[in-house]
Structures are given as structure tokens and as C-alpha cells.
Write a protein that holds these residues in place. Structure first.
Motif, PDB file in Angstrom:
ATOM      1  N   ASP A 316      25.859 -77.441   6.049  1.00 59.42           N
ATOM      2  CA  ASP A 316      24.468 -76.933   6.863  1.00 59.42           C
ATOM      3  C   ASP A 316      22.999 -76.803   6.622  1.00 59.42           C
ATOM      4  O   ASP A 316      22.388 -77.158   7.315  1.00 59.42           O
ATOM      5  CB  ASP A 316      25.297 -75.898   8.158  1.00 59.42           C
ATOM      6  N   ASN A 317      23.410 -75.260   5.587  1.00 60.43           N
ATOM      7  CA  ASN A 317      21.608 -74.636   5.251  1.00 60.43           C
ATOM      8  C   ASN A 317      21.300 -76.623   4.513  1.00 60.43           C
ATOM      9  O   ASN A 317      21.956 -76.981   4.031  1.00 60.43           O
ATOM     10  CB  ASN A 317      21.729 -74.435   4.715  1.00 60.43           C
ATOM     11  N   PRO A 318      19.690 -76.439   4.878  1.00 63.49           N
ATOM     12  CA  PRO A 318      19.147 -77.895   4.110  1.00 63.49           C
ATOM     13  C   PRO A 318      19.000 -77.347   2.936  1.00 63.49           C
ATOM     14  O   PRO A 318      18.834 -75.703   2.331  1.00 63.49           O
ATOM     15  CB  PRO A 318      17.800 -77.461   4.787  1.00 63.49           C
ATOM     16  N   ILE A 319      19.252 -77.831   1.575  1.00 61.92           N
ATOM     17  CA  ILE A 319      18.804 -78.394   0.101  1.00 61.92           C
ATOM     18  C   ILE A 319      17.876 -78.223   0.145  1.00 61.92           C
ATOM     19  O   ILE A 319      16.696 -78.730   0.729  1.00 61.92           O
ATOM     20  CB  ILE A 319      19.669 -79.255   0.010  1.00 61.92           C
ATOM     21  N   LEU A 320      17.385 -77.219  -0.749  1.00 59.88           N
ATOM     22  CA  LEU A 320      16.327 -75.998  -0.916  1.00 59.88           C
ATOM     23  C   LEU A 320      16.004 -77.701  -3.032  1.00 59.88           C
ATOM     24  O   LEU A 320      16.844 -76.941  -3.149  1.00 59.88           O
ATOM     25  CB  LEU A 320      15.650 -74.723  -1.007  1.00 59.88           C
ATOM     26  N   TRP A 321      14.314 -77.762  -3.271  1.00 54.40           N
ATOM     27  CA  TRP A 321      14.334 -78.206  -3.896  1.00 54.40           C
ATOM     28  C   TRP A 321      12.972 -77.650  -5.037  1.00 54.40           C
ATOM     29  O   TRP A 321      12.330 -77.443  -3.758  1.00 54.40           O
ATOM     30  CB  TRP A 321      14.011 -79.837  -4.275  1.00 54.40           C
ATOM     31  N   SER A 322      12.304 -77.356  -5.557  1.00 52.65           N
ATOM     32  CA  SER A 322      11.538 -76.967  -5.840  1.00 52.65           C
ATOM     33  C   SER A 322      10.518 -78.006  -5.922  1.00 52.65           C
ATOM     34  O   SER A 322      10.649 -78.758  -6.257  1.00 52.65           O
ATOM     35  CB  SER A 322      11.413 -76.400  -7.257  1.00 52.65           C
ATOM     36  N   GLN A 323       8.753 -77.781  -5.788  1.00 55.93           N
ATOM     37  CA  GLN A 323       7.953 -78.631  -5.765  1.00 55.93           C
ATOM     38  C   GLN A 323       7.360 -79.324  -7.600  1.00 55.93           C
ATOM     39  O   GLN A 323       6.630 -79.658  -6.830  1.00 55.93           O
ATOM     40  CB  GLN A 323       6.444 -77.940  -4.391  1.00 55.93           C
ATOM     41  N   GLU A 324       7.370 -78.547  -7.484  1.00 55.59           N
ATOM     42  CA  GLU A 324       6.960 -78.518  -9.334  1.00 55.59           C
ATOM     43  C   GLU A 324       7.378 -80.123  -9.678  1.00 55.59           C
ATOM     44  O   GLU A 324       8.265 -80.719  -8.860  1.00 55.59           O
ATOM     45  CB  GLU A 324       7.465 -78.025 -10.453  1.00 55.59           C
ATOM     46  N   ILE A 325       6.771 -80.539 -10.690  1.00 55.27           N
ATOM     47  CA  ILE A 325       7.315 -82.228 -11.488  1.00 55.27           C
ATOM     48  C   ILE A 325       7.869 -81.483 -12.722  1.00 55.27           C
ATOM     49  O   ILE A 325       7.353 -81.099 -13.737  1.00 55.27           O
ATOM     50  CB  ILE A 325       5.524 -82.807 -11.559  1.00 55.27           C
ATOM     51  N   THR A 326       8.564 -82.410 -12.075  1.00 52.76           N
ATOM     52  CA  THR A 326       9.212 -83.100 -14.142  1.00 52.76           C
ATOM     53  C   THR A 326       8.938 -83.819 -14.577  1.00 52.76           C
ATOM     54  O   THR A 326       9.027 -85.615 -14.170  1.00 52.76           O
ATOM     55  CB  THR A 326      10.803 -83.020 -13.713  1.00 52.76           C
ATOM     56  N   LEU A 327       8.940 -84.196 -15.984  1.00 46.68           N
ATOM     57  CA  LEU A 327       8.855 -85.011 -16.801  1.00 46.68           C
ATOM     58  C   LEU A 327       9.727 -85.144 -18.199  1.00 46.68           C
ATOM     59  O   LEU A 327       9.847 -84.339 -18.107  1.00 46.68           O
ATOM     60  CB  LEU A 327       7.844 -85.277 -17.146  1.00 46.68           C
ATOM     61  N   GLY A 328      10.132 -85.605 -18.174  1.00 51.75           N
ATOM     62  CA  GLY A 328      11.090 -86.420 -19.100  1.00 51.75           C
ATOM     63  C   GLY A 328      11.002 -87.326 -20.207  1.00 51.75           C
ATOM     64  O   GLY A 328      10.997 -88.562 -20.271  1.00 51.75           O
ATOM     65  N   VAL A 329      11.179 -86.863 -21.684  1.00 45.97           N
ATOM     66  CA  VAL A 329      11.589 -88.051 -22.533  1.00 45.97           C
ATOM     67  C   VAL A 329      12.160 -88.301 -23.313  1.00 45.97           C
ATOM     68  O   VAL A 329      12.522 -87.034 -24.132  1.00 45.97           O
ATOM     69  CB  VAL A 329      10.278 -87.399 -23.488  1.00 45.97           C
ATOM     70  N   VAL A 330      13.376 -89.311 -23.268  1.00 43.36           N
ATOM     71  CA  VAL A 330      14.196 -89.478 -24.416  1.00 43.36           C
ATOM     72  C   VAL A 330      14.310 -89.901 -25.950  1.00 43.36           C
ATOM     73  O   VAL A 330      12.657 -90.868 -26.170  1.00 43.36           O
ATOM     74  CB  VAL A 330      15.115 -90.935 -23.189  1.00 43.36           C
TER      75      VAL A 330
END
Ligand code: AMP
Ligand code: GLY
Length: 415
Positions: A316-330
């Protein structure tokens, strides 16, 4: 609540990590897990396709919820098996997993329901396939119809390459006797659109872009993915709306109408072509390494989301996400995606200010060692891509990496 996560890569580490953050979760088991997962969960030595053993374990421990990571476990029918025993499990049935496990099924579905994708024909006869390819422009896109661990797609530049690939797919026994989909070659940037899905309810996650080639400048062999980031400036709000409504929601409705309702994660591998956004592939699971950059942004309670989907309850409640940016290196073992050795010691892996996901690690005599092709993923969060990239590479450089390599240009498409 007791939760059981199936799988043992970076994707599952990210899943375990968000569940670990939930106030509702008291204990996490993971089969088979890895060294990093072992720091926050109890690893259980059962393979992800050993359906009966997984079920037995879940029953013994009276787990409240099971979450499935890998496609192999879904394709083996782990969800059907758990549901038949009355256990709550997050993931698609074998019937719904067909959207990923059969390229031909996915193409037919898209054609029937008007979901934009490259036009195609499919073949089981080598001569017919070759004749068709020979009279069409190159490059030719050839897709083996079945799970082929990311090796089932060949972009043939000329007839010689196409002949060799078709032989391997239709005459030899490399993958087992199968069919081949031949489709139009499309161009444009690719991106990954993952959504939680329960029947017709589709809950979008932030978009991500993956880097599939092994080496800088998008050269070298295809891999499972060498890095990823969120927040894609080349996708306009109109593009997003189109992809969400005309592709992701439409596929959910299509699968319901086909009697194969989705329940878990649907992953659209999409391309922004000059003729609009089109589907390259659908997956029936979280992407890896996309999950490691997307799930850290989740602000809502992960247990609520996974358990609601598993039980078919509307969120029912909207799923909330941070507005920040993520970047990942394998960081991968030298030799990957070809042959490589395991068991190299790893030092200085934890770096302040970044998240570390273990993709292929183990503990031997108390020491952390490599245990796979893709070994670790360093994920940084910041307000800009540049800042996230600087942080991620500063951390990656500190990891003792004589036997590892990583791409130096993650995010090059936009930075
Ligand atoms: P898939 O396993 O279907 O995602 O294909 C692997 C990769 O092959 C994709 O990520 C694309 O880069 C490429 N590819 C697949 N289909 C096409 C297509 N129709 N046109 C151009 N590239 C493609
Ligand atoms: N990163 C691509 C995939 O998970 O299929």
C-alpha cells in the motif's frame, strides 16, 4: 522473523544486507552464501538447485520467508516446491521463469502483446537458420533458446562467425539440442529496469546501467557485469514512462493472461534505440551487479516488500528510494571470464566510506580468499557520478589485488 536467502553472489549479499537492516528480521540463513554474507547471516552448505534439501532446511528451521536470488534455482522449480509445502517464498514459479529461460517464449510473448523488441525468427534446423542469416545484413544476432549462463548470445559480424556459432548451437552438444532465435541488430545505450512484481502490480526500482565487457572501452569478452551505476541522465521522464507502462507493466499483464503470473522481480534489459525503447531480454530475477547499486538506495523496509510479494499482498505505501547516486566497481580474478584459479588471499578489503559486496569469496583457515571469477564489488554513494566514481576507485585501489583486475572506466558513458 527468520529469513532464508538462496544464492551466494554479490546480488545475494546485497539482498541479505537490506534484510539485515529491517527491524523485523531477527535471523538470516543463506545457502550457500559466501564469506561476506557470513558476517551477517548463517551460511548453509546447500547448492542453490538442491530444491529438496533447501525445503528440508527451511522446514527444520521454521523460516518465515525465503528469498531466491539465482535464475538456476527458479528454473529448477524451488518456488513451486516451497509453495506446495505451504512456505512463503519470494521468486517466480517455474512456469513464470520461462520469460528468462526461453528466449523464444519471451519473443513470442512480446510479439503477441505488442511489447517493443527486435523482430526475429526462430529455427531448430541448422541449414534453414544459415540460409536465413546468409541473406540478411550483418551483424546477425543469434540467441540460443535456453539458459546458457550468459554465453548463449552471439553477435556475428560475418557469415563465417555466424556459421560457427550456429553449428555450436544447433549441431554440437555444447548447450544441448535446442533452438536459435535470429533477430535484428539494434543500436543504442542499454539499461536495466528492475521492478518488484506481483501479478499485475508492478513496483519500479531505480534504473541502472551495467558494463558487460571485461575491459576498458567496452572491449574484450562478455562477462556477467564488471560494474554498474544508478541515475541515468540519458533516460528522460518520457522514456521512463514509456518503459514503465508499455514494457514493464505490459509484460506483467501479459504473463497473467498467459496463466503464468509473475511474482518476484522482473528485469527488463532495455535499449534506447533511434526508434524508441526496446527489449533486449527479460530476466526473472535481480540483476548482478545492478542489485548491488540499486538495493543500497532502498529506504523502505525490505522484509515488508519481499514478504508482501511472496504472499501476494498488495503493497500500500509507496516504496521509498534515496535520491543519491551509487556507482560500483567489480574486482575479478585475472583470467575471468575465461579460466582462472581460486583460493588467492585477499587483504585490506574493507574500506571506510564505501560498501563492499562479496561476489565470490570464502574463508579458509580463517583467511579471506577468492572463490570465483567475480570476487568483490566496491559500491560508493554520492551526490554526483564523478564523486561516487572517485570514492569507489580510491577504495578499490587499497584492496590487495595482485590476482585481481577491474575496469577503470565504470560510468564512462556519462562522465
Ligand atoms: P542478452 O543475453 O539477450 O542480454 O544479450 C547479451 C548482449 O548482447 C546484450 O546485452 C546486448 O549487448 C547484445 N544484444 C542482444 N540482442 C541484441 C540485439 N538485438 N541487437 C544488438 N545487440 C544485442
Ligand atoms: N547484469 C546482467 C544480469 O544480471 O543478467
Amino acid at each position: 522473523m527468520k529469513v532464508f536467502v538462496i544464492g551466494g553472489g554479490g546480488r545475494e549479499h546485497a539482498i541479505v544486507e537490506v534484510l539485515h537492516r529491517s527491524a523485523q528480521v531477527s535471523e538470516i540463513f543463506c545457502a550457500p552464501g559466501n564469506a561476506g554474507i557470513g558476517d551477517i547471516a548463517t551460511c548453509v552448505p546447500i547448492k542453490d538447485t538442491e530444491t529438496e534439501k533447501l525445503l528440508q532446511f527451511a522446514q527444520q528451521q521454521q523460516v518465515d520467508l525465503t528469498v531466491v536470488g539465482p535464475e538456476a534455482a527458479l528454473a529448477a522449480g524451488v518456488v513451486d516446491c516451497f509453495r506446495a509445502a505451504g512456505l512463503a517464498i519470494f521468486g517466480h514459479t517455474q512456469a513464470a521463469t520461462r520469460i528468462e529461460s526461453s528466449k523464444e517464449f519471451a519473443k513470442e510473448l512480446m510479439q503477441k502483446y505488442g511489447i517493443p523488441t527486435a523482430s526475429y525468427r526462430s529455427f531448430d534446423c541448422y541449414e534453414d537458420a544459415l540460409a536465413y542469416v546468409a541473406e540478411r545484413p550483418f551483424p546477425a544476432v543469434l540467441k540460443y533458446d535456453g539458459l546458457a549462463a550468459g554465453k548463449g548470445v552471439v553477435i556475428a559480424q560475418d557469415l563465417e562467425e555466424a556459421t560457427e556459432a550456429l553449428k555450436e548451437m544447433l549441431l554440437d552438444t555444447t548447450f544441448g539440442k535446442g533452438r536459435v532465435v535470429v533477430e535484428d541488430f539494434l543500436t543504442g545505450p542499454e539499461f536495466s529496469f528492475m521492478c518488484f512484481v506481483d501479478g499485475r502490480n508492478v513496483y519500479p526500482m531505480p534504473l541502472a546501467q551495467d558494463h558487460k565487457r571485461a575491459f576498458d572501452g567496452d572491449r574484450g569478452p562478455n562477462t556477467g557485469g564488471m560494474g554498474a551505476y544508478t541515475s541515468l541522465p540519458f533516460i528522460t521522464p518520457e522514456d521512463w514512462q514509456f518503459a514503465y507502462e508499455q514494457i514493464m507493466c505490459r509484460v506483467a499483464v501479459a504473463m497473467c493472461d498467459e496463466g503464468r503470473p509473475l511474482s518476484g522481480v522482473v528485469y527488463g534489459g532495455l535499449m534506447k534505440t533511434p526508434d524508441g525503447i526496446k527489449v533486449i531480454e527479460f530476466n526473472a530475477r535481480f540483476g548482478d551487479p545492478e542489485t548491488e547499486v540499486v538495493l543500497p538506495l532502498l529506504q523502505s523496509d525490505a522484509y515488508n516488500i519481499f514478504s508482501s510479494i511472496a504472499l501476494g499482498k498488495k503493497i500500500d505505501n509507496p516504496i521509498l528510494w534515496s535520491q543519491e547516486i551509487t556507482l560500483g566497481v567489480v574486482l575479478a580474478t585475472k583470467g575471468y571470464p575465461g579460466s582462472y584459479e581460486k583460493g588467492f588471499p585477499l587483504e585490506n578489503v574493507e574500506q571506510a566510506g564505501t560498501r563492499l559486496f562479496h561476489m565470490g569469496t570464502a574463508r579458509r583457515d580463517g583467511r579471506l580468499v577468492t572463490n570465483g571469477g567475480r570476487v568483490l564489488m566496491v559500491v560508493a554513494t554520492a551526490d554526483t557520478h564523478q564523486a561516487a566514481r572517485d570514492k569507489a576507485y580510491a577504495a578499490a585501489a587499497q584492496i590487495d589485488s595482485d590476482h585481481l583486475f577491474y575496469r577503470k572506466d565504470i560510468g564512462h558513458y556519462i562522465i
